[in-house]
Scaffold this active site. Sequence first.
Site, short mmCIF file in Angstrom:
data_model
loop_
_atom_site.label_atom_id
_atom_site.label_comp_id
_atom_site.label_asym_id
_atom_site.label_seq_id
_atom_site.Cartn_x
_atom_site.Cartn_y
_atom_site.Cartn_z
N PRO A 128 42.53 59.05 41.91
CA PRO A 128 41.36 58.16 42.05
C PRO A 128 40.57 58.01 40.75
O PRO A 128 40.08 56.93 40.45
CB PRO A 128 40.53 58.85 43.14
CG PRO A 128 41.52 59.62 43.95
CD PRO A 128 42.60 60.06 43.00
N GLY A 131 43.61 56.77 36.26
CA GLY A 131 44.57 55.68 36.39
C GLY A 131 45.22 55.43 35.04
O GLY A 131 46.18 56.11 34.65
N GLY A 340 49.38 21.38 48.37
CA GLY A 340 48.84 22.06 49.56
C GLY A 340 49.87 22.97 50.21
O GLY A 340 49.53 24.01 50.78
N GLU A 363 52.48 50.75 36.70
CA GLU A 363 53.15 51.42 35.56
C GLU A 363 52.49 51.06 34.22
O GLU A 363 53.15 50.89 33.20
CB GLU A 363 54.66 51.14 35.55
CG GLU A 363 55.31 51.73 36.78
CD GLU A 363 56.80 51.93 36.69
OE1 GLU A 363 57.31 52.14 35.57
OE2 GLU A 363 57.46 51.87 37.73
N THR A 365 48.71 48.89 32.98
CA THR A 365 48.22 47.51 32.99
C THR A 365 48.66 46.77 31.71
O THR A 365 49.13 47.40 30.75
CB THR A 365 46.68 47.49 33.04
OG1 THR A 365 46.20 48.15 31.85
CG2 THR A 365 46.15 48.21 34.27
N SER A 366 48.45 45.47 31.70
CA SER A 366 48.78 44.69 30.50
C SER A 366 47.99 45.20 29.30
O SER A 366 48.49 45.23 28.17
CB SER A 366 48.47 43.20 30.72
OG SER A 366 49.42 42.65 31.60
N GLU A 367 46.73 45.61 29.55
CA GLU A 367 45.91 46.13 28.44
C GLU A 367 46.55 47.40 27.88
O GLU A 367 46.59 47.60 26.66
CB GLU A 367 44.48 46.41 28.93
CG GLU A 367 43.65 45.17 29.29
CD GLU A 367 44.05 44.56 30.64
OE1 GLU A 367 44.70 45.24 31.45
OE2 GLU A 367 43.71 43.38 30.86
C1 LIG Z 1 51.07 48.44 44.35
C2 LIG Z 1 50.89 49.58 43.39
C3 LIG Z 1 51.86 50.55 43.31
C4 LIG Z 1 51.65 51.66 42.47
N1 LIG Z 1 52.60 52.65 42.46
C5 LIG Z 1 52.34 53.79 41.77
C6 LIG Z 1 53.22 54.91 41.86
O1 LIG Z 1 54.25 54.87 42.53
N2 LIG Z 1 52.88 56.05 41.20
C7 LIG Z 1 51.75 56.15 40.45
O2 LIG Z 1 51.51 57.23 39.89
N3 LIG Z 1 50.90 55.10 40.31
C8 LIG Z 1 51.17 53.93 40.97
N4 LIG Z 1 50.29 52.86 40.87
C9 LIG Z 1 49.08 53.00 40.08
C10 LIG Z 1 49.06 52.16 38.82
O3 LIG Z 1 49.94 52.68 37.88
C11 LIG Z 1 47.60 52.11 38.35
O4 LIG Z 1 46.90 51.31 39.28
C12 LIG Z 1 47.46 51.57 36.96
O5 LIG Z 1 48.00 52.45 36.02
C13 LIG Z 1 45.99 51.28 36.59
O6 LIG Z 1 45.15 52.34 36.91
P1 LIG Z 1 43.80 52.04 37.73
O7 LIG Z 1 44.20 51.26 38.93
O8 LIG Z 1 43.11 53.33 37.96
O9 LIG Z 1 42.95 51.11 36.80
P2 LIG Z 1 41.94 51.57 35.64
O10 LIG Z 1 42.61 52.54 34.74
O11 LIG Z 1 40.64 51.97 36.25
O12 LIG Z 1 41.74 50.21 34.84
C14 LIG Z 1 40.76 49.24 35.19
C15 LIG Z 1 40.77 48.19 34.08
O13 LIG Z 1 40.37 48.78 32.84
C16 LIG Z 1 41.35 48.53 31.86
N5 LIG Z 1 41.47 49.66 30.93
C17 LIG Z 1 41.54 50.98 31.23
N6 LIG Z 1 41.67 51.71 30.12
C18 LIG Z 1 41.67 50.83 29.09
C19 LIG Z 1 41.79 50.97 27.67
N7 LIG Z 1 41.94 52.16 27.08
N8 LIG Z 1 41.76 49.85 26.92
C20 LIG Z 1 41.62 48.63 27.50
N9 LIG Z 1 41.52 48.44 28.84
C21 LIG Z 1 41.55 49.53 29.60
C22 LIG Z 1 42.65 48.34 32.64
O14 LIG Z 1 43.62 47.67 31.90
C23 LIG Z 1 42.15 47.57 33.83
O15 LIG Z 1 42.02 46.22 33.50
C24 LIG Z 1 50.50 51.73 41.67
C25 LIG Z 1 49.55 50.71 41.72
C26 LIG Z 1 49.72 49.65 42.58
C27 LIG Z 1 48.67 48.58 42.65
#
Ligand SMILES: Cc1cc2nc3c(=O)[nH]c(=O)nc-3n(C[C@H](O)[C@H](O)[C@H](O)COP(=O)(O)OP(=O)(O)OC[C@H]3O[C@@H](n4cnc5c(N)ncnc54)[C@H](O)[C@@H]3O)c2cc1C
Length: 379
Positions: A128, A131, A340, A363, A365-367
């Site tokens: 939680p 990420g 539509g 795996e 984010t794009s960032e």
């Molecule tokens: C459907 C789904 C399946 C998943 N499956 C798995 C799995 O099997 N195992 C597992 O371990 N995880 C899994 N994940 C988790 C996934 O890898 C994370 O959601 C992801 O890495 C982003 O973490 P967060 O959601 O906590 O976002 P956050 O880290 O809170 O990011 C929020 C925003 O801040 C940006 N941000 C954060 N840090 C920086 C930085 N340093 N510089 C610039 N921007 C930044 C992010 O890019 C994003 O836009 C899954 C997620 C989803 C949605």
Amino acid sequence: MEIRFTEEQESIRTTVRDFAETKIRPKVMEYDEAQRFPSEIMKELGEMGFLGILIPEEYGGAALGYVEYVITIEELSRVDGSVGLGVAAHNSLCTGHIFAAGTEEQRRKYLPLLASGKWIGAWSLTEPTAGSDAAGTKSVAVRDGKDWVLNGSKTFTTHGSVGDVAVVFAVTDKGRGKHGISAFIVEKGTKGFRAGKKENKLGCRASDTSEIIMEDCRVPGANLLGGEGEGFVDAMKILDGGRISIAALALGMAQGALDASLAYSRERRQFEQPISAFQAIQWYLADMATKIEAARLLTFRAAVMKDRGQNTTKESAMAKLFAGETAVWVADRAVQIFGGYGFVKDFPVEKFYRDVKLCTIGEGTSEIQRLVIARQLLK
Ligand SMILES: Cc1cc2nc3c(=O)[nH]c(=O)nc-3n(C[C@H](O)[C@H](O)[C@H](O)COP(=O)(O)OP(=O)(O)OC[C@H]3O[C@@H](n4cnc5c(N)ncnc54)[C@H](O)[C@@H]3O)c2cc1C
């Protein structure tokens, strides 16, 4: 440089495409609406060898490479991103990590079960409050005699509730930062280990995404995966492979959205002609196809390099970044082409529009992909 698939690779594409069209397509919306994990599909894919694609035959795998893996994920995702995501998480994360870092005993115990699809694998890194900054893991594992006792919670774990075994990460030495995080193999049914909330998602709704709760969860010392304190470093290597599979997932969904758009634009008539006669629509189609082809080249380049044993940290991140962003853009154009009818669930592009978003988040984010690429460029 040669860009050509072998006969075997073409045959794998045909096999997976036929399977996806006949077995998955008729049920795609049923799975999606019910948010039901397609266990019968996974079972069949296991029997066909697609749940142990990268695993050597001696452990029950298909002994194929990343190129074949990308073809498989691409073709499954062209029809259903949820199935593509499940096969990707199972193969390159859980199964791949046990193969890469496991002892001979762990490989012999778990890989045949995973590669055959008898067991479904999960890989649980995200928490939680950890990420993108996965090194901020809070879950802990404390030695107790020959055992380890795990406490903490994980979020967003693919196969968190349907999985039979999970690779989970926990801090074993708080003072050592990312070198103090270890990986453990935890089987379903282990006391103190359970799934928490199952997420109600925007897209890839048939893929199971759940919390994992560990409360005084005791595992034998033999379940430590890789060296003590090496779990996080191993995880980053596993993600180099995993990101290629997410690029393939994006690629497949983008291709699916383009295929649907091509067919629809030929059929749909306005102003007494097919909408494909309008230059505006043609330009959308041309840009969609061009971007998809560029994503395909990046993805297969990373796959070929991986098969050659080269480091692909930068190339995997580039493929995932570009393919993920492309899929989101392509799905948006596809809905536009459908007008539509793109906004309702009777046509496939509505689902692609929702499902593709995962590719810019999961795996890394794009960032985070940009951060990884920039670090490689600047080092
Ligand atoms: C459907 C789904 C399946 C998943 N499956 C798995 C799995 O099997 N195992 C597992 O371990 N995880 C899994 N994940 C988790 C996934 O890898 C994370 O959601 C992801 O890495 C982003 O973490 P967060 O959601 O906590 O976002 P956050 O880290 O809170 O990011 C929020 C925003 O801040 C940006 N941000 C954060 N840090 C920086 C930085 N340093 N510089 C610039 N921007 C930044 C992010 O890019 C994003 O836009 C899954 C997620 C989803 C949605």
